[in-house]
Design a protein around this motif. Structure first.
Motif, PDB file in Angstrom:
ATOM      1  N   GLN A  65       0.853  -1.193   0.000  1.00 43.41           N
ATOM      2  CA  GLN A  65       0.000   0.000   0.000  1.00 43.41           C
ATOM      3  C   GLN A  65       0.883   1.235   0.000  1.00 43.41           C
ATOM      4  O   GLN A  65       1.871   1.291   0.735  1.00 43.41           O
ATOM      5  CB  GLN A  65      -0.923   0.025   1.227  1.00 43.41           C
ATOM      6  N   SER A 106      -7.748   9.741   5.793  1.00 44.85           N
ATOM      7  CA  SER A 106      -8.312   8.389   5.811  1.00 44.85           C
ATOM      8  C   SER A 106      -7.781   7.509   4.679  1.00 44.85           C
ATOM      9  O   SER A 106      -7.912   6.278   4.731  1.00 44.85           O
ATOM     10  CB  SER A 106      -9.844   8.461   5.717  1.00 44.85           C
ATOM     11  N   ASP A 116      -2.780   0.151  11.098  1.00 40.55           N
ATOM     12  CA  ASP A 116      -2.882  -1.151  11.751  1.00 40.55           C
ATOM     13  C   ASP A 116      -2.212  -2.238  10.909  1.00 40.55           C
ATOM     14  O   ASP A 116      -1.588  -3.156  11.439  1.00 40.55           O
ATOM     15  CB  ASP A 116      -4.353  -1.520  11.999  1.00 40.55           C
ATOM     16  N   HIS A 128      -1.791   5.259   4.270  1.00 35.54           N
ATOM     17  CA  HIS A 128      -1.477   3.849   4.566  1.00 35.54           C
ATOM     18  C   HIS A 128      -2.172   3.394   5.840  1.00 35.54           C
ATOM     19  O   HIS A 128      -2.169   4.086   6.864  1.00 35.54           O
ATOM     20  CB  HIS A 128       0.041   3.708   4.722  1.00 35.54           C
ATOM     21  N   ASP A 129      -2.786   2.228   5.798  1.00 35.47           N
ATOM     22  CA  ASP A 129      -3.454   1.635   6.954  1.00 35.47           C
ATOM     23  C   ASP A 129      -2.424   1.389   8.058  1.00 35.47           C
ATOM     24  O   ASP A 129      -1.529   0.550   7.911  1.00 35.47           O
ATOM     25  CB  ASP A 129      -4.099   0.313   6.519  1.00 35.47           C
TER      26      ASP A 129
END
Length: 258
Positions: A90, A100, A106, A103-104
């Motif tokens: 990502q 939002s 979590d 990059h995630d």
């Protein structure tokens, strides 16, 4: 270092590079603990090579301890191979300028937890057991081989989390080797390139994709074989003068940006 009659642990040992390492360690006479989440494949492999299967999520310290304990029941623990790992792709930010879409976080933390923290946790626990072994004639008590990736050096677009985790494994090789020198435990790291593992799938389309990937390898123009990685694992475990080194096994590839 002779591992005949000793025990060994391979995390991620039920498939791919880990499975190949399990087989080659067993061929050298080691009793191998296959530490993996895949119970069906892990149990079958352990039975085939005369070892044992322990279900291990490397983010769970108690499960790693269980694998170490099982290994010591089979013989003096002389080898640990850290092959468990995951990937994630990502980009660091999205295209719309929104927080939002970045990059995630979590997902980033999960990759670090498995690939880096899990590797270190297994190192510290296995090395603790190794420190209680009687030293061999060479003074050795054990050897650890960690699996990094060429992404530690040539991280591609979207590989921030994966490259961070593997770069951490590379970076801890020397200090951990220095820590463990006092008890006669060696530490080395392998950085694989493009290796033909189940991650690429099966079938005609998968084979065509792998062939295309192989064209980018300097020589030979193909993906590496798990056995070619496992042979380096054996060398690093058994060669008593190999310590604190990171070795690329990659056919000479230097990964492009994407």
């Amino acid at each position: 270092m002779d591992i005949n009659g000793a025990s060994a642990i391979v995390t991620g040992g039920a498939s791919g590079i880990g499975e190949a390492a399990v087989r080659q360690l067993a061929a050298k006479g080691a009793k191998v603990v296959v530490a993996d989440l895949q119970a069906d494949k892990g149990e079958a492999l352990a039975k085939e090579v005369g070892g044992a299967f322990v279900r291990v999520d490397v983010t769970d310290t108690a499960q790693i301890e269980a694998a170490v304990t099982k290994a010591t029941e089979l013989g003096p623990l002389r080898a640990l191979v850290n092959s468990a790992g995951i990937g994630w792709a990502q980009r660091t930010i999205g295209r719309d300028g929104e927080f939002s879409s970045a990059h995630d976080l979590d997902a980033y933390k999960k990759v670090i937890a498995i690939n880096l923290v899990g590797t270190f946790d297994a190192c510290r626990l296995a090395a603790t057991a190794m420190s209680k072994n009687d030293p061999l004639e060479s003074g050795e008590r054990g050897a650890i081989v960690n699996m990094a990736s060429v992404a530690a050096f040539d991280g591609q677009i979207g590989q921030a989390s994966y490259s961070s985790s593997k770069g951490g494994v590379v970076g801890m090789t020397l200090p951990v080797a220095r820590d463990l020198a006092a008890v006669g435990v060696r530490v080395n790291t392998i950085a694989p390139g493009l290796i033909d593992t189940p991650i690429y799938g099966e079938g005609e389309a998968a084979e065509a994709f792998k062939a295309k990937l192989g064209e980018s390898v300097l020589f030979p123009h193909r993906l590496g074989k798990p056995d070619e990685l496992a042979s380096m694992v054996i060398e690093l475990v058994t060669n008593s003068y190999m310590n604190a080194e990171v070795i690329r096994v990659d056919g000479g590839i230097r990964m492009p940006p994407k």
